[in-house]
Each structure stands twice: as C-alpha cells, then as structure tokens.
Design an enzyme around this catalytic site. Structure first.
Site, PDB file in Angstrom:
ATOM      1  N   CYS A 189      -4.458  34.699 -19.388  1.00 28.84           N
ATOM      2  CA  CYS A 189      -4.082  35.500 -18.227  1.00 28.84           C
ATOM      3  C   CYS A 189      -2.826  34.904 -17.614  1.00 28.84           C
ATOM      4  CB  CYS A 189      -5.217  35.519 -17.207  1.00 28.84           C
ATOM      5  SG  CYS A 189      -5.543  33.899 -16.450  1.00 28.84           S
ATOM      6  N   HIS A 241     -10.124  25.561 -18.804  1.00 31.63           N
ATOM      7  CA  HIS A 241     -11.385  25.304 -19.492  1.00 31.63           C
ATOM      8  C   HIS A 241     -11.299  25.702 -20.963  1.00 31.63           C
ATOM      9  CE1 HIS A 241     -14.123  25.001 -15.716  1.00 31.63           C
ATOM     10  NE2 HIS A 241     -13.630  23.854 -16.086  1.00 31.63           N
ATOM     11  N   HIS A 301      -7.557  25.875 -11.728  1.00 32.95           N
ATOM     12  CA  HIS A 301      -8.683  26.225 -10.870  1.00 32.95           C
ATOM     13  C   HIS A 301      -8.503  25.754  -9.432  1.00 32.95           C
ATOM     14  CE1 HIS A 301     -10.688  26.145 -14.936  1.00 32.95           C
ATOM     15  NE2 HIS A 301     -11.058  27.323 -14.479  1.00 32.95           N
ATOM     16  N   CYS A 331      -3.648  28.522 -10.014  1.00 32.57           N
ATOM     17  CA  CYS A 331      -3.419  29.951 -10.237  1.00 32.57           C
ATOM     18  C   CYS A 331      -3.083  30.622  -8.906  1.00 32.57           C
ATOM     19  CB  CYS A 331      -4.667  30.577 -10.844  1.00 32.57           C
ATOM     20  SG  CYS A 331      -4.626  32.385 -10.877  1.00 32.57           S
ATOM     21  N   HIS A 342     -18.899  25.045 -10.260  1.00 31.30           N
ATOM     22  CA  HIS A 342     -17.583  25.309 -10.838  1.00 31.30           C
ATOM     23  C   HIS A 342     -16.490  24.706  -9.960  1.00 31.30           C
ATOM     24  CE1 HIS A 342     -14.139  27.469 -12.500  1.00 31.30           C
ATOM     25  NE2 HIS A 342     -14.909  27.824 -13.524  1.00 31.30           N
ATOM     26  N   GLU A 389     -13.469  25.677  -9.299  1.00 33.13           N
ATOM     27  CA  GLU A 389     -12.799  26.642  -8.426  1.00 33.13           C
ATOM     28  C   GLU A 389     -13.610  26.880  -7.170  1.00 33.13           C
ATOM     29  OE1 GLU A 389     -11.944  31.331  -7.941  1.00 33.13           O
ATOM     30  OE2 GLU A 389     -11.856  30.612  -9.999  1.00 33.13           O
ATOM     31  N   SER A 439     -16.085  27.806 -20.096  1.00 33.59           N
ATOM     32  CA  SER A 439     -15.233  28.769 -19.389  1.00 33.59           C
ATOM     33  C   SER A 439     -16.085  29.854 -18.751  1.00 33.59           C
ATOM     34  CB  SER A 439     -14.232  29.403 -20.369  1.00 33.59           C
ATOM     35  OG  SER A 439     -13.619  30.540 -19.791  1.00 33.59           O
ATOM     36  N   ASN A 473     -15.205  32.591 -17.094  1.00 30.91           N
ATOM     37  CA  ASN A 473     -14.796  33.979 -17.324  1.00 30.91           C
ATOM     38  C   ASN A 473     -15.143  34.423 -18.738  1.00 30.91           C
ATOM     39  OD1 ASN A 473     -12.109  34.310 -19.086  1.00 30.91           O
ATOM     40  ND2 ASN A 473     -11.937  32.395 -17.960  1.00 30.91           N
ATOM     41  N   SER A 490      -8.600  31.737 -20.879  1.00 29.05           N
ATOM     42  CA  SER A 490      -8.076  30.411 -21.217  1.00 29.05           C
ATOM     43  C   SER A 490      -8.100  30.150 -22.722  1.00 29.05           C
ATOM     44  CB  SER A 490      -8.881  29.337 -20.484  1.00 29.05           C
ATOM     45  OG  SER A 490     -10.268  29.472 -20.744  1.00 29.05           O
TER      46      SER A 490
END
Length: 282
Positions: free
Chosen positions: A12, A42, A75, A97, A125, A127, A222, A224, A266
């Site tokens: 991304c 990740h 993150h 990000c 996590h 983030e 990861s 996502n 990622s």
C-alpha cells in the site's frame, strides 16, 4: 488451472513510503548506524533483507546509541516513546504511515475535549498502542462487537469511536450504527480505517465469489493480511493464508480450476510473483 490476481495485492502507499524512506537512508547514511524501533513493516522477508544491510531492530529507545539514526516504523509509536526519542542525541526519521499519523492526531484532538476513546482493533498490535497513547481521557480497546456490548457505556459520558486503520470496514460501520442509534449515548465516530484497506477487502470478497479457491500471501504477523483471509473465509470460499511459496500445500489445490490470489499491504511483489509462478505451472 486459471489463476486470477487481485489488482490491489501488495504494498500500500504507507508501506511503500516507509520502505522508500528507509532505502534512501541506507544509501545516504555514510556509515552512521541505523536503528528501527520495532519492525518497519510486518513482513519477515523484508526485515531480513534490511538486517543484511546492517539495519538494527530494537524494542526500546534506550537501545539506540547516541548519534545514530532511528527510524519510526510504518505502524507508528506511542507518544511517550517519541518524547523519549526527542530527548536523546539521535537523528529521527519518521516513516509512520500518513493514514496512521492522521488517526493519531484525530484521536488527540477529539479526546482533548473530554471524550473517552473506544477503539476497534487488536489490543496487542503496535499501531493500536500508538493510537491509544493519544487518548487524553481514557480508552477501551475491543476486538469484536460482542466484546464492546459486554462493556457498560455510561449515558453521562462522551465517547469517541475509532478503529485501527486496517480493521474490517463493514464490521466497524455496523458497530458505529449501533452506537449512534442509541439515543442514550453520546458517541462521535471517527472514520480512521484506511481506504486502501477497504478496497482490498472489498476486492478480496468480490474475487472470492468468482473462484473456487483463494490464496492470501503475507506475513503471519500482519493484521491486514489476516483480515483479508478472514474476509474470504467469511464469504464461504476455501482459503489458505501463506507467507511464502514454501507454505503452499499443492495437494489442497487438487480439483480446483480457478484460483484467486491476493496479498497483504506489506507483502513484496517478489513473493507474490513466486506464488503466481507456481500456481500457473500446475
């Protein structure tokens, strides 16, 4: 066997920016050591490549020696850790990000007005740790609608509802509708889920409906990528989450004629191409 690749598979914008910044730093550091607080992204294969270039990953600011470069991962980090870094003799390169940074600042602005944060995300996590550190009036992290409903919310308090940027948009919208539809609660919704995440999940679901098997490529750690696999599974399509081509069980593909492939935000293109090559050779 027909193999169909999702258009949004792979890096991304936020990941691409973070790695681009780190690549430029590796080229221009002139021998000055480079440290990262936690994994830049990740994906273990990417981390191994940077370790081979001399980039050192640490867990705490005090592990970064004076005069070194320190990179803030995609993150993000907590406010407390960032304050600690800025108080030391280190050269900071912020690769957070932009979507995560925006979410952090939104949470700070709205909770400064006296609201408690309700955050939909993974409690462990990195983030999430960064996001809740910007909450000025307390926070509650929940991983499901059921978990949130088990918490008694007070009609005498104000709340801010937000989400980890890579969470499931459909589930978040359902939770938001439920809370804002309760006339006894004062809830403001912050839309912090990244559009790229929403598009990937929507495309994965659409692709899953047109194939008889799905392969999702990306780091097992990861978030996502795991959610992409979950979206496909929830759609009723057989799915396998793999990290590299070595994890692909070809016996599972027996009898399938149309296979879809997608990948986390990622996941390097090289790993995706290796999986495509193996599938197309069957």
């Amino acid at each position: 066997m027909e193999v169909v690749l999702a258009e949004t598979a792979g890096f991304c914008m936020g990941v691409a920016l973070a790695l681009n910044r780190l690549d430029k730093l590796v080229e221009s550091a002139d021998g000055r050591p480079i440290y990262i607080l936690g994994p830049i992204i990740h994906n273990p294969q990417v981390l191994k490549r940077y370790a081979e270039k001399g980039v050192v990953m640490v867990d705490r600011p005090d592990q970064v020696p004076g005069g070194a470069y320190v990179v803030i991962r995609a993150h993000g980090i907590t406010r407390q850790v960032e304050d600690s870094l800025r108080g030391r003799d280190v050269r900071i390169k912020d690769a957070t990000c932009p979507k995560v940074k925006k979410a952090q600042l939104l949470i700070r602005r709205h909770t400064d007005e006296g609201s408690e944060l309700l955050l939909y995300g993974e409690a462990d996590h990195p983030e999430v740790a960064g996001l809740v550190s910007y909450a000025a009036n307390g926070f509650y992290v929940f991983g499901s609608e059921e978990e949130l409903l088990a918490r008694a919310l007070s009609p005498d308090k104000r709340y801010i509802l937000a989400a980890q940027t890579t969470q499931d948009r459909v589930l978040f919208d359902r939770i938001a509708a439920r809370l804002t539809g309760d006339e006894n609660l004062d809830v403001t919704v912050l839309h912090t889920i990244c559009d790229a995440t929403k598009l990937r999940q929507a495309e994965a679901k659409e692709l899953a409906a047109s194939v008889d098997y799905m392969v999702v490529v990306g780091g097992y750690n990861s978030g996502n990528t795991r959610r992409l696999a979950q979206v496909v599974t929830d759609a009723g399509t057989p799915c396998r989450h793999i990290e590299t081509i070595e994890d692909l069980d070809l016996d599972e593909l027996s009898g399938h004629t149309r296979v879809g492939v997608t990948a986390g935000a990622s996941t390097p293109r090289r790993l995706i191409d290796e999986v495509l090559g193996r599938l197309e050779s069957l």
